[in-house]
Design a protein around this motif. Structure first.
Motif, mmCIF file in Angstrom:
data_model
loop_
_atom_site.group_PDB
_atom_site.id
_atom_site.type_symbol
_atom_site.label_atom_id
_atom_site.label_comp_id
_atom_site.label_asym_id
_atom_site.label_seq_id
_atom_site.Cartn_x
_atom_site.Cartn_y
_atom_site.Cartn_z
ATOM 1 N N UNK A 74 47.885 41.010 39.400
ATOM 2 C CA UNK A 74 46.903 40.621 38.400
ATOM 3 C C UNK A 74 45.675 40.098 39.126
ATOM 4 N N UNK A 75 44.507 40.615 38.738
ATOM 5 C CA UNK A 75 43.253 40.132 39.324
ATOM 6 C C UNK A 75 42.836 38.871 38.585
ATOM 7 N N UNK A 76 42.510 37.835 39.360
ATOM 8 C CA UNK A 76 42.055 36.592 38.740
ATOM 9 C C UNK A 76 40.783 36.093 39.424
ATOM 10 N N UNK A 77 40.031 35.332 38.672
ATOM 11 C CA UNK A 77 38.832 34.679 39.193
ATOM 12 C C UNK A 77 39.039 33.180 39.074
ATOM 13 N N UNK A 78 38.955 32.480 40.191
ATOM 14 C CA UNK A 78 39.133 31.027 40.158
ATOM 15 C C UNK A 78 37.859 30.372 39.636
ATOM 16 N N UNK A 79 38.037 29.331 38.822
ATOM 17 C CA UNK A 79 36.874 28.694 38.206
ATOM 18 C C UNK A 79 36.486 27.374 38.863
ATOM 19 N N UNK A 167 31.194 32.953 44.556
ATOM 20 C CA UNK A 167 30.732 33.951 43.574
ATOM 21 C C UNK A 167 31.327 35.344 43.814
ATOM 22 N N UNK A 168 31.436 35.755 45.085
ATOM 23 C CA UNK A 168 31.872 37.132 45.347
ATOM 24 C C UNK A 168 33.370 37.246 45.603
ATOM 25 N N UNK A 169 34.098 36.206 45.243
ATOM 26 C CA UNK A 169 35.516 36.171 45.600
ATOM 27 C C UNK A 169 36.451 36.217 44.388
ATOM 28 N N UNK A 170 37.380 37.147 44.435
ATOM 29 C CA UNK A 170 38.441 37.251 43.434
ATOM 30 C C UNK A 170 39.778 37.204 44.168
ATOM 31 N N UNK A 171 40.852 37.065 43.417
ATOM 32 C CA UNK A 171 42.184 37.063 44.013
ATOM 33 C C UNK A 171 43.096 37.990 43.232
ATOM 34 N N UNK A 172 44.163 38.416 43.891
ATOM 35 C CA UNK A 172 45.248 39.026 43.124
ATOM 36 C C UNK A 172 46.499 38.214 43.394
ATOM 37 N N UNK A 173 47.344 38.167 42.375
ATOM 38 C CA UNK A 173 48.617 37.470 42.522
ATOM 39 C C UNK A 173 49.703 38.343 41.901
ATOM 40 N N UNK A 174 50.830 38.391 42.563
ATOM 41 C CA UNK A 174 51.967 39.092 41.971
ATOM 42 C C UNK A 174 53.246 38.414 42.436
ATOM 43 N N UNK A 175 54.317 38.705 41.739
ATOM 44 C CA UNK A 175 55.582 38.114 42.160
ATOM 45 C C UNK A 175 56.597 39.199 42.459
ATOM 46 N N UNK A 176 57.536 38.828 43.278
ATOM 47 C CA UNK A 176 58.602 39.737 43.639
ATOM 48 C C UNK A 176 59.891 38.959 43.439
#
Ligand SMILES: [Zn+2]
Length: 242
Positions: A74-79, A167-176
């Motif tokens: 999931x792509x997320x943007x930290x606030x 500003x130019x930074x996003x993250x992805x997170x997933x679980x296994x």
């Protein structure tokens, strides 16, 4: 019509600036209020506003305020550059009604710590926008465990990789899900790679600013602290058991 801050209120914004009439603020005006509410001109709620309560009540009942991390990235943007709330919780199996997870007071006076129960679960709560549905970004509380929290801290404190809300930074997170454990994988994504790698359009400046205006303040709590009376009741439950 001032909005009181309600935890768990589902907040959302379309990704593109031209789709956000309700959230656009005239230059110099007050900060935009971002909710899923459909508002008529003049600020009066329309008949559609009833749907807002559906979300509110569903959230209050333990619904969708938290980011749900799945096997899919999931792509997320930290606030913000850090968590707004950090706590440990006790797990009390004996609680039959309500949450078995009880927020530790975090002080030696905690009645559960005092009887030797250990607060084993760590939570760091971050405001993040989930882009799971790229056309319908939604603000969520991301409750991260200790491992991910440490990774985020490393990035936040590294001037080359951080801050988390750059500003130019996003993250992805997933679980296994492994046999006996769940592992989370966090990755940084540059805004410029979002579209190509994930098919996600970056948030517009307006949408991002509107989400930021709705974030929690440091010290806000999503998980309530029980008072002495409620804690004593739980202690009573545990004592009964022995
Ligand atoms: Zn405690």
């Amino acid at each position: 019509m001032p909005e009181s801050r309600t935890y768990g209120r589902r907040r959302s914004l379309p990704a593109k600036a031209d789709n956000v009439p309700a959230a656009v603020t005239p230059a110099g005006g007050p900060p935009a209020v971002v909710t899923g509410r459909v508002v008529a001109k003049g600020g009066e709620p329309t008949a559609m506003a009833g749907w807002d309560d559906v979300d509110k009540v569903a959230s209050a009942a333990g619904g969708d305020m938290y980011l749900k991390v799945t096997e899919n990235r999931t792509v997320i943007k930290m606030l913000a550059d850090g968590p707004f709330d950090v706590y440990a919780s006790h797990w009390i199996e004996e609680i039959e009604e309500g949450s078995k997870s009880v927020r530790c007071w975090g002080t030696p006076e905690c009645p559960l710590c005092a009887i030797g129960d250990k607060a084993k679960r760590f939570s760091a709560c971050f405001d993040a926008v989930s882009l799971e549905d790229p056309d319908y970004p939604v603000m969520k509380v991301w409750e991260a465990g200790i491992k991910i929290a440490r990774q985020l801290k490393d990035i936040a404190t590294d001037s080359k990789r951080g801050p988390l809300d750059r500003a130019d930074l996003y993250f992805t997170i997933r679980k296994e899900t492994k046999k006996k454990s769940v592992e989370y994988t966090l990755e940084r994504v540059k805004e410029r790679d979002l579209d190509e790698e994930y098919g996600v359009t970056p948030l517009s400046d307006e949408a991002l600013a509107a989400f930021v205006a709705q974030r929690h303040e440091y010290g806000d709590k999503v998980k309530e602290t029980l008072d002495t009376e409620a804690m004593e009741e739980i202690v009573g439950l545990l004592m009964e058991d022995d």
